[in-house]
Design an enzyme around this catalytic site. Sequence first.
Site, PDB file in Angstrom:
ATOM      1  N   LYS A 167       0.858  -1.180   0.000  1.00  0.00           N
ATOM      2  CA  LYS A 167       0.000   0.000   0.000  1.00  0.00           C
ATOM      3  C   LYS A 167       0.894   1.229   0.000  1.00  0.00           C
ATOM      4  O   LYS A 167       1.796   1.350   0.847  1.00  0.00           O
ATOM      5  CB  LYS A 167      -0.876  -0.031   1.243  1.00  0.00           C
ATOM      6  CG  LYS A 167      -2.190   0.682   1.103  1.00  0.00           C
ATOM      7  CD  LYS A 167      -2.911   0.570   2.430  1.00  0.00           C
ATOM      8  CE  LYS A 167      -4.375   0.785   2.295  1.00  0.00           C
ATOM      9  NZ  LYS A 167      -5.008   0.854   3.622  1.00  0.00           N
TER      10      LYS A 167
HETATM   11  C1  E4P Z   1      -8.188   1.845   3.490  1.00  0.00           C
HETATM   12  O1  E4P Z   1      -7.534   0.922   3.031  1.00  0.00           O
HETATM   13  C2  E4P Z   1      -7.972   2.456   4.809  1.00  0.00           C
HETATM   14  O2  E4P Z   1      -7.332   1.517   5.661  1.00  0.00           O
HETATM   15  C3  E4P Z   1      -9.234   2.831   5.538  1.00  0.00           C
HETATM   16  O3  E4P Z   1     -10.395   2.518   4.811  1.00  0.00           O
HETATM   17  C4  E4P Z   1      -9.233   4.170   6.191  1.00  0.00           C
HETATM   18  O4  E4P Z   1     -10.478   4.425   6.753  1.00  0.00           O
HETATM   19  P1  E4P Z   1     -10.763   5.520   7.890  1.00  0.00           P
HETATM   20  O5  E4P Z   1     -11.101   6.798   7.227  1.00  0.00           O
HETATM   21  O6  E4P Z   1     -11.941   4.956   8.633  1.00  0.00           O
HETATM   22  O7  E4P Z   1      -9.525   5.600   8.728  1.00  0.00           O
END
Ligand code: E4P
Length: 233
Positions: free
Chosen positions: A83
């Site tokens: 990522k």
């Molecule tokens: C995506 O891969 C992220 O880990 C995640 O969806 C972030 O979400 P949040 O806005 O609830 O932190």
Amino acid sequence: MRLFIDTGSVAEVQEIAGWGVLAGATTNPSLLAKEDGDPGDIIRRICDLVHGPVSAEVVSEDPDGMIAEGRALRELHEHVVVKVPFCQEGLATTYALTADGIPVNMTLAFSASQALLAAGAGATYVSCFMGRLDDISVDSGQVLAEIVECFRAGGMTSEIIAASIRHPEHVIAAAQLGCEIATVPAKVLRQMLQHPLTTAGAERFRADWQSRPEFGDWMRGLVDRRAAAATRS
Ligand code: E4P
């Protein structure tokens, strides 16, 4: 649309994987920071539970550092997808890693123009954050619709991940718009189970069946006869 779980918790993955609905998982530094234990162990254990891609995020801010971390994360497990946060350095990193055959989930995309750049750099997945857009009063459905339309019209092959999911309606919107994946927290996946009519319907089936006690004996007999036949053969 495939469902991923968005978590750093092995226990949550274990619970939801048992439902048979998970095609993958996503973690991020904030989610892993909430957990006890070695992040590498956690990522490997999630990979073992989920028979699909598991995103693990780089934390360096320069391309050399990101590329080195990406290569090392990928070696944790064959399911690991690297990522990479959206930024200029992230684009260069995505280009380098995907050129080496390492799958990349480019995260923190909040507009169609960012998503197009991520796809151009070769991202395997592009994550658009719905909840965080809604938090600043930007219509996440509209942004996601633009990304889907641009990718379809432009022949982009990157898969779109609807992320930052806050409630079941986000998941439904992502499916209706044609996103390939939604990555969903365990809390929202549990909310997706619930409907008052399902609970009431199950209660009525149970009560009606129990009003005929001989039916219970019949069902047990059916199961026992089958088990006995299986033992004989
Ligand atoms: C995506 O891969 C992220 O880990 C995640 O969806 C972030 O979400 P949040 O806005 O609830 O932190």
